[in-house]
Design a protein around this motif. Structure first.
Motif, PDB file in Angstrom:
ATOM      1  N   TRP A  54       0.931  -1.289  -0.030  1.00  0.00           N
ATOM      2  CA  TRP A  54      -0.140  -0.149  -0.098  1.00  0.00           C
ATOM      3  C   TRP A  54       0.983   1.253  -0.042  1.00  0.00           C
ATOM      4  CZ3 TRP A  54      -3.818  -2.689   4.213  1.00  0.00           C
ATOM      5  CH2 TRP A  54      -4.672  -3.175   3.659  1.00  0.00           C
ATOM      6  N   ALA A  55       1.680   1.322   0.620  1.00  0.00           N
ATOM      7  CA  ALA A  55       2.976   2.318   0.552  1.00  0.00           C
ATOM      8  C   ALA A  55       3.466   2.547  -0.608  1.00  0.00           C
ATOM      9  CB  ALA A  55       4.248   2.220   1.647  1.00  0.00           C
ATOM     10  N   PHE A  56       3.980   1.565  -1.537  1.00  0.00           N
ATOM     11  CA  PHE A  56       4.382   1.590  -2.699  1.00  0.00           C
ATOM     12  C   PHE A  56       3.194   2.130  -3.847  1.00  0.00           C
ATOM     13  CE2 PHE A  56       5.358  -0.694  -6.648  1.00  0.00           C
ATOM     14  CZ  PHE A  56       6.554  -0.104  -7.160  1.00  0.00           C
ATOM     15  N   VAL A  57       2.019   1.225  -3.640  1.00  0.00           N
ATOM     16  CA  VAL A  57       0.942   1.882  -4.686  1.00  0.00           C
ATOM     17  C   VAL A  57       0.476   3.009  -4.187  1.00  0.00           C
ATOM     18  CG1 VAL A  57      -1.264   1.096  -5.393  1.00  0.00           C
ATOM     19  CG2 VAL A  57       0.664  -0.873  -4.957  1.00  0.00           C
ATOM     20  N   GLY A  58       0.150   3.568  -3.155  1.00  0.00           N
ATOM     21  CA  GLY A  58      -0.405   4.820  -2.925  1.00  0.00           C
ATOM     22  C   GLY A  58       0.379   5.829  -3.371  1.00  0.00           C
ATOM     23  N   ALA A  59       1.823   5.746  -3.438  1.00  0.00           N
ATOM     24  CA  ALA A  59       2.747   6.866  -3.903  1.00  0.00           C
ATOM     25  C   ALA A  59       2.519   6.917  -5.447  1.00  0.00           C
ATOM     26  CB  ALA A  59       4.122   6.592  -3.774  1.00  0.00           C
ATOM     27  N   VAL A  60       1.973   5.822  -6.178  1.00  0.00           N
ATOM     28  CA  VAL A  60       1.743   5.978  -7.509  1.00  0.00           C
ATOM     29  C   VAL A  60       0.184   6.389  -8.001  1.00  0.00           C
ATOM     30  CG1 VAL A  60       1.689   4.488  -9.496  1.00  0.00           C
ATOM     31  CG2 VAL A  60       3.423   4.080  -7.716  1.00  0.00           C
ATOM     32  N   VAL A  61      -0.811   5.830  -6.891  1.00  0.00           N
ATOM     33  CA  VAL A  61      -2.148   6.183  -7.076  1.00  0.00           C
ATOM     34  C   VAL A  61      -2.613   7.436  -7.250  1.00  0.00           C
ATOM     35  CG1 VAL A  61      -4.345   6.026  -6.020  1.00  0.00           C
ATOM     36  CG2 VAL A  61      -3.196   3.829  -6.218  1.00  0.00           C
ATOM     37  N   LEU A  62      -1.718   8.432  -6.098  1.00  0.00           N
ATOM     38  CA  LEU A  62      -2.186   9.695  -6.169  1.00  0.00           C
ATOM     39  C   LEU A  62      -1.744  10.572  -7.216  1.00  0.00           C
ATOM     40  CD1 LEU A  62      -2.987  12.027  -4.253  1.00  0.00           C
ATOM     41  CD2 LEU A  62      -0.699  12.358  -3.278  1.00  0.00           C
ATOM     42  N   PRO A  63      -0.815  10.448  -7.868  1.00  0.00           N
ATOM     43  CA  PRO A  63      -0.531  11.301  -9.264  1.00  0.00           C
ATOM     44  C   PRO A  63      -1.512  10.790 -10.309  1.00  0.00           C
ATOM     45  CG  PRO A  63       1.410   9.958  -8.612  1.00  0.00           C
ATOM     46  CD  PRO A  63       0.527   9.958  -7.449  1.00  0.00           C
ATOM     47  N   ALA A  64      -1.525   9.464 -10.565  1.00  0.00           N
ATOM     48  CA  ALA A  64      -2.456   8.837 -11.233  1.00  0.00           C
ATOM     49  C   ALA A  64      -3.735   9.299 -11.299  1.00  0.00           C
ATOM     50  CB  ALA A  64      -2.286   7.455 -11.367  1.00  0.00           C
ATOM     51  N   TYR A  65      -4.463   9.231  -9.949  1.00  0.00           N
ATOM     52  CA  TYR A  65      -5.664   9.667  -9.750  1.00  0.00           C
ATOM     53  C   TYR A  65      -5.751  11.085 -10.037  1.00  0.00           C
ATOM     54  CZ  TYR A  65     -10.275   9.485  -7.340  1.00  0.00           C
ATOM     55  OH  TYR A  65     -11.397   9.433  -6.753  1.00  0.00           O
ATOM     56  N   SER A  66      -5.164  11.880  -9.568  1.00  0.00           N
ATOM     57  CA  SER A  66      -5.334  13.326  -9.923  1.00  0.00           C
ATOM     58  C   SER A  66      -5.135  13.650 -11.443  1.00  0.00           C
ATOM     59  CB  SER A  66      -3.940  14.047  -9.022  1.00  0.00           C
ATOM     60  OG  SER A  66      -4.081  13.825  -7.810  1.00  0.00           O
ATOM     61  N   LEU A  67      -4.005  12.899 -12.233  1.00  0.00           N
ATOM     62  CA  LEU A  67      -3.990  13.125 -13.547  1.00  0.00           C
ATOM     63  C   LEU A  67      -5.229  12.825 -14.020  1.00  0.00           C
ATOM     64  CD1 LEU A  67      -0.379  12.484 -13.989  1.00  0.00           C
ATOM     65  CD2 LEU A  67      -1.651  14.631 -14.193  1.00  0.00           C
ATOM     66  N   SER A  68      -6.080  11.860 -13.607  1.00  0.00           N
ATOM     67  CA  SER A  68      -7.143  11.177 -14.290  1.00  0.00           C
ATOM     68  C   SER A  68      -8.403  11.946 -14.151  1.00  0.00           C
ATOM     69  CB  SER A  68      -7.727   9.829 -13.866  1.00  0.00           C
ATOM     70  OG  SER A  68      -7.845   9.803 -12.586  1.00  0.00           O
ATOM     71  N   GLY A  69      -8.333  12.938 -13.439  1.00  0.00           N
ATOM     72  CA  GLY A  69      -9.378  14.203 -13.165  1.00  0.00           C
ATOM     73  C   GLY A  69     -10.141  14.305 -11.801  1.00  0.00           C
ATOM     74  N   ALA A  70      -9.477  13.476 -10.938  1.00  0.00           N
ATOM     75  CA  ALA A  70      -9.970  13.723  -9.566  1.00  0.00           C
ATOM     76  C   ALA A  70      -9.498  14.874  -8.731  1.00  0.00           C
ATOM     77  CB  ALA A  70      -9.492  12.078  -8.612  1.00  0.00           C
ATOM     78  N   GLN A  71     -10.339  15.578  -8.008  1.00  0.00           N
ATOM     79  CA  GLN A  71      -9.941  16.847  -7.322  1.00  0.00           C
ATOM     80  C   GLN A  71     -10.462  16.608  -5.834  1.00  0.00           C
ATOM     81  OE1 GLN A  71     -11.011  20.399  -9.301  1.00  0.00           O
ATOM     82  NE2 GLN A  71     -10.039  19.880 -11.478  1.00  0.00           N
ATOM     83  N   GLU A  72     -11.847  16.776  -5.839  1.00  0.00           N
ATOM     84  CA  GLU A  72     -12.526  16.643  -4.368  1.00  0.00           C
ATOM     85  C   GLU A  72     -12.222  15.226  -3.774  1.00  0.00           C
ATOM     86  OE1 GLU A  72     -14.000  17.445  -7.527  1.00  0.00           O
ATOM     87  OE2 GLU A  72     -15.035  19.067  -7.221  1.00  0.00           O
ATOM     88  N   THR A  73     -12.192  14.324  -4.577  1.00  0.00           N
ATOM     89  CA  THR A  73     -12.009  13.023  -3.835  1.00  0.00           C
ATOM     90  C   THR A  73     -10.481  12.534  -3.677  1.00  0.00           C
ATOM     91  OG1 THR A  73     -12.135  11.884  -6.203  1.00  0.00           O
ATOM     92  CG2 THR A  73     -14.191  12.058  -4.680  1.00  0.00           C
ATOM     93  N   ALA A  74      -9.489  13.441  -4.077  1.00  0.00           N
ATOM     94  CA  ALA A  74      -8.349  13.070  -3.886  1.00  0.00           C
ATOM     95  C   ALA A  74      -7.768  13.012  -2.514  1.00  0.00           C
ATOM     96  CB  ALA A  74      -7.555  13.877  -5.000  1.00  0.00           C
ATOM     97  N   TRP A  75      -8.264  13.690  -1.574  1.00  0.00           N
ATOM     98  CA  TRP A  75      -7.936  13.822  -0.156  1.00  0.00           C
ATOM     99  C   TRP A  75      -7.638  12.410   0.211  1.00  0.00           C
ATOM    100  CZ3 TRP A  75      -5.923  18.403   1.377  1.00  0.00           C
ATOM    101  CH2 TRP A  75      -6.164  19.514   0.758  1.00  0.00           C
ATOM    102  N   VAL A  76      -8.521  11.424   0.030  1.00  0.00           N
ATOM    103  CA  VAL A  76      -8.355  10.005   0.717  1.00  0.00           C
ATOM    104  C   VAL A  76      -6.952   9.808   0.206  1.00  0.00           C
ATOM    105  CG1 VAL A  76      -9.248   7.845   0.500  1.00  0.00           C
ATOM    106  CG2 VAL A  76     -10.787   9.657   1.099  1.00  0.00           C
ATOM    107  N   ALA A  77      -6.973   9.552  -1.375  1.00  0.00           N
ATOM    108  CA  ALA A  77      -5.534   9.145  -1.900  1.00  0.00           C
ATOM    109  C   ALA A  77      -4.425   9.643  -1.202  1.00  0.00           C
ATOM    110  CB  ALA A  77      -5.658   9.466  -3.487  1.00  0.00           C
ATOM    111  N   ALA A  78      -4.274  10.866  -0.931  1.00  0.00           N
ATOM    112  CA  ALA A  78      -3.292  11.747  -0.161  1.00  0.00           C
ATOM    113  C   ALA A  78      -3.008  11.151   1.172  1.00  0.00           C
ATOM    114  CB  ALA A  78      -3.445  13.079   0.061  1.00  0.00           C
ATOM    115  N   ALA A  79      -4.155  10.925   1.932  1.00  0.00           N
ATOM    116  CA  ALA A  79      -3.831  10.440   3.307  1.00  0.00           C
ATOM    117  C   ALA A  79      -3.522   9.008   3.356  1.00  0.00           C
ATOM    118  CB  ALA A  79      -5.396  10.358   3.934  1.00  0.00           C
ATOM    119  N   LEU A  80      -3.660   8.426   2.105  1.00  0.00           N
ATOM    120  CA  LEU A  80      -3.316   6.836   1.941  1.00  0.00           C
ATOM    121  C   LEU A  80      -1.867   6.812   1.284  1.00  0.00           C
ATOM    122  CD1 LEU A  80      -6.673   4.964   1.012  1.00  0.00           C
ATOM    123  CD2 LEU A  80      -5.487   5.284   3.115  1.00  0.00           C
ATOM    124  N   VAL A  81      -1.176   7.809   1.303  1.00  0.00           N
ATOM    125  CA  VAL A  81       0.166   7.943   1.046  1.00  0.00           C
ATOM    126  C   VAL A  81       1.015   7.984   2.272  1.00  0.00           C
ATOM    127  CG1 VAL A  81       2.024   8.942  -0.309  1.00  0.00           C
ATOM    128  CG2 VAL A  81       0.079   9.024  -1.451  1.00  0.00           C
TER     129      VAL A  81
END
Length: 206
Positions: A54-81
């Motif tokens: 999860w530490a490894f994947v979370g660091a990848v999910v956050l930029p990928a999620y943000s680039l795919s259009g997430a804004q309001e829901t990206a805070w969870v992804a940030a916490a999970l880094v």
């Protein structure tokens, strides 16, 4: 600030706060409900594979999620880094002993998924592969929770579930065009819910 953004911030905050009881329980401590007293409790033994994954994947999910259009829901992804990185480091000393063949296969799946994202170069495809990698860690934790439910912190997982449920309210658009945004939100509640259920049922002796 739109209402969806408030829900997103609240969801991210709850996910971050959930790591407090989880980390305390790794050291055999917990807050007594309704007080500021910290008392002894059953020590949580985090699954090493899950949290390193999860530490490894979370660091990848956050930029990928943000680039795919997430804004309001990206805070969870940030916490999970942030949270998983701390738990992953602690799991090296205090985590579940041993690396089973299942754990090794899950971690190998995580690295393979990241390789596939690098080859495609698409943030959306990358997000989907990252979620597939994340699911490997989920599988390991579900297995751990089923086998040793007392070694998972129920309070933390309930807070994760609550945060993920609130994050659904932060999804601004449920159309197919915004699929990456709501797929992630649904995926999160889709695995925290079963983990909470497994812990609860197994502690009841089911």
């Amino acid at each position: 600030m739109p209402d969806a953004a408030y829900f997103g911030i609240a969801a991210g905050f709850l996910n971050l706060v959930a790591f407090v009881p989880y980390i305390l329980s790794i050291f055999g401590r917990r807050f007594r409900w309704g007080t500021s007293i910290i008392e002894r409790t059953t020590r949580t033994a985090p699954n090493r594979e899950s949290w390193l994954n999860w530490a490894f994947v979370g660091a990848v999910v956050l930029p990928a999620y943000s680039l795919s259009g997430a804004q309001e829901t990206a805070w969870v992804a940030a916490a999970l880094v942030v949270g998983p990185c701390v738990v992953a480091v602690l799991s090296l000393k205090y985590g579940e002993d041993g690396w089973s063949a299942f754990d090794q296969a899950c971690l190998a799946g995580a690295f393979m998924s990241m390789l596939m994202w690098a080859l495609t170069g698409s943030s959306v495809v990358g997000l989907l592969f990252a979620l597939a990698a994340d699911a490997c860690g989920v599988a390991a934790t579900m297995r751990h929770a089923y086998r040793q439910p007392r070694k998972e912190n129920g309070t933390a997982w309930v807070l994760f579930l609550l945060g993920d449920a609130i994050n659904l309210l932060a999804v601004p658009d449920w159309s197919w065009a915004s699929a990456p945004v709501w797929i992630y939100a649904l995926y999160m509640i889709g695995h925290t819910g079963p983990i909470v259920l497994i812990i609860w049922l197994r502690r009841k002796g089911v």
